[in-house]
Design an enzyme around this catalytic site. Sequence first.
Site, mmCIF file in Angstrom:
data_model
loop_
_atom_site.group_PDB
_atom_site.id
_atom_site.type_symbol
_atom_site.label_atom_id
_atom_site.label_comp_id
_atom_site.label_asym_id
_atom_site.label_seq_id
_atom_site.Cartn_x
_atom_site.Cartn_y
_atom_site.Cartn_z
ATOM 1 N N HIS A 98 0.826 -1.214 0.000
ATOM 2 C CA HIS A 98 0.000 0.000 0.000
ATOM 3 C C HIS A 98 0.858 1.262 0.000
ATOM 4 O O HIS A 98 0.379 2.330 -0.401
ATOM 5 C CB HIS A 98 -1.008 -0.016 1.159
ATOM 6 N N ASN A 153 -9.042 -4.418 6.364
ATOM 7 C CA ASN A 153 -8.176 -3.298 6.729
ATOM 8 C C ASN A 153 -8.372 -2.934 8.196
ATOM 9 O O ASN A 153 -9.497 -2.798 8.666
ATOM 10 C CB ASN A 153 -8.499 -2.091 5.840
ATOM 11 N N ASP A 197 0.988 -7.847 2.058
ATOM 12 C CA ASP A 197 1.115 -6.402 1.838
ATOM 13 C C ASP A 197 2.588 -5.980 1.831
ATOM 14 O O ASP A 197 3.089 -5.380 2.778
ATOM 15 C CB ASP A 197 0.336 -5.668 2.929
ATOM 16 N N ASN A 225 -8.787 4.326 3.801
ATOM 17 C CA ASN A 225 -7.880 4.036 4.909
ATOM 18 C C ASN A 225 -8.099 5.016 6.062
ATOM 19 O O ASN A 225 -8.200 4.634 7.223
ATOM 20 C CB ASN A 225 -6.430 4.100 4.423
ATOM 21 N N ASN A 279 4.450 4.322 10.327
ATOM 22 C CA ASN A 279 5.151 3.065 10.589
ATOM 23 C C ASN A 279 4.817 1.998 9.552
ATOM 24 O O ASN A 279 5.384 0.899 9.593
ATOM 25 C CB ASN A 279 4.815 2.517 11.980
ATOM 26 N N SER A 280 3.894 2.287 8.641
ATOM 27 C CA SER A 280 3.659 1.355 7.541
ATOM 28 C C SER A 280 4.967 1.118 6.807
ATOM 29 O O SER A 280 5.652 2.071 6.425
ATOM 30 C CB SER A 280 2.628 1.937 6.565
#
Length: 710
Positions: A78, A206, A215, A321, A645-646
């Site tokens: 993503h 999600n 992901d 999101n 932090n993704s």
Amino acid sequence: MRALIFVLLIFLSFLCAEEGMFPITEIDKLDLKKIGIELTAEQIFSENKVSLSDAIVQLGGCTGSFISADGLILTNHHCAFRAIQNASTPENDYLTNGFVAHKREQEFPAKGYTVRITEQVLDVSDQVLQAIKKIKDPIERQKTIEKINKQIVKQAETDHPGLRASVSEMFPGKTYYLFLYTYLKDVRLVYAPPRSIGEFGGEVDNWEWPRHTGDFSLMRAYVAPDGSPAEYGPQNVPYQPKTYLKVAAEGVEEGDRVFILGYPGRTYRHRTSAFLSFEYEVRMPFVVGWYQWQINLMNSLSKNNAARALKFSAWIKGLANTEKNYRGKLQGIRRIGLIEKKKTEERNIQNFIETNNLKEYKNVLADIYQIFNNTRQSYLRDLLLSYFGRSAILPAVARTLVQAANERQKPDMERESSFMERNFNRTQTYTLLRLKYFDEQVDPLIVNELLKKISNLPEEQQIAPLTSIFKLDEDFSKAPEIVKQAYQNTRLTDANFVKSCFNKTPDELKALNDPILNWMIALQSAYDDLKEKQKKRRGELTRLRALWLEAKKAYLKKDFIPDANGTFRMTFGLIEGYAPADAVYKSPITTDRGILEKTTGQSPFDTPEKLLSLLKAKQFGRFVSKTVGTLPVGILYSCDTTGGNSGSPVLNAKGELVGLNIDRTFEATINDYAWNHQYSRSIGVDIRYILFLLKYYSNADQILKEIGVE
């Protein structure tokens, strides 16, 4: 040294809990051995020696990590979504089918992406605080902070050629740190799984656990042949990082210690109940409703239209999101009674202030409440005005062009950051990229819906230029026709025209007589007034929040970890499950079984046939968990994370890569405001699932060889 009295002291009481996004410069105050981490603080972060942190990068609004000597970066699917979408066409739909570059020359440019590597961190609090020491006016105070920060940045970039600088406020009105970064501007897409794997579960899953998504994506950073940062060019070569992460193919098991390095966005744990009430009652409900309206619009218009669906995919994903994240926060605030808890704490602190006759703090809380009460009076007008220049593509482009024309008339150091020389090329790039999302049907409908909301504002809050242009005081039914005519006559759909406008003066823009540009020219004074009002509010709150934190510190007799603000942080936790509801326990490792159970053959659970065959045949090779006895897919852990932090690497006690952070559980979306070990869990992709997909699904042996796993 005033800042050091208040700054980032971390007490032993934190060591048993996992709460805390610890500033990277302060981890030497942690007892890492006691926590269960086998590295020293200097091995994790050092400004003078090669350390683990040299492998961690900020990638757009996400985190990534180098996993090879040739600049290969692991991040989330993503996070790379926009790059994958931009590489795709209806004929070569990499978003749907996946993408593998088997050779370096096949790697696809990821326009608009930059890689940022933290090189040095310096305390500049004294410089900033000295500059505002005698300033009482909140607007002047805020402008002075912005001015001194720009001066510090300019001097730092002069002293460190080739590096970029940024000043970040750690504690409001108390501590400011200068961060020096290497910026890499040539980033390319290397690998992406099919969307049905990288986004398995879609919006249904999600922010949810259990999770079974792959992901992840791979990108690569490039530099000029001499090793210096450069824009994309065929002559560029892969960047050679100082170090890169070692992949631990054996993964992790329940109960193992893990830690995360990354760039968390913003948290608000030290804010007052006045702020939290405003968020809960006003701002977040508006955003949820507005985003959901846009999502529904684009979904309805892209139904049975593949080209349109591809165009809208990243836009919808971003809106969805945030929309679900906010719904989770609203639920979490209500579920744990956070506002009332804040109020109880504030009453106790206020009693402490009055009992101890601390006069300088006596009216701080009341003054903060008054600011938010005033903000509520015009919140809807301010939000609608803001979104009028942001939500639809062409008005957003026009707003940027008008801002550029006005800001570029000022000396460089007096401009808004986006329009300074050091940032202007990037602003132009992002603006032109946004044009790719323009749709001639969606854009006017978004404008019309905003105008309808604006027309319903109380008379005293009407936005005069819009009332005049769109005849909102006469009959709203006239507005859609005016909008239609503007879209028929604008030239803003032409990228070359937009590009030429970036160099024009305000008078030259006005002379173009473009209808949508004219909207934003007419609104300029309204936006200027809004900006000044926001600066005044920010200046007042910065001073008051600093005083309130002093009072809170005196009451609690301890220091705090500063809220996250997009700067480099470390957090640690365990691989562990949780009980989100009565009589419900969720274990911390999901497996291939969950993919098979969830697969329906329809989006968002439409697993590719090849993957189904591999899973049914149990063709997992060495990537089997010792404890669950099969292929692990997702992992759950008690690290303290938030947006940004993704894409952060999940590291074992030795600092080896064992997973890839995705997001939090639905219950933990409230992490931005509060953290609790009972419900705060983060979700990641197990490294074994990533390696399994690369080896058996994608046959990407060249990638496995590059990262040292064969």
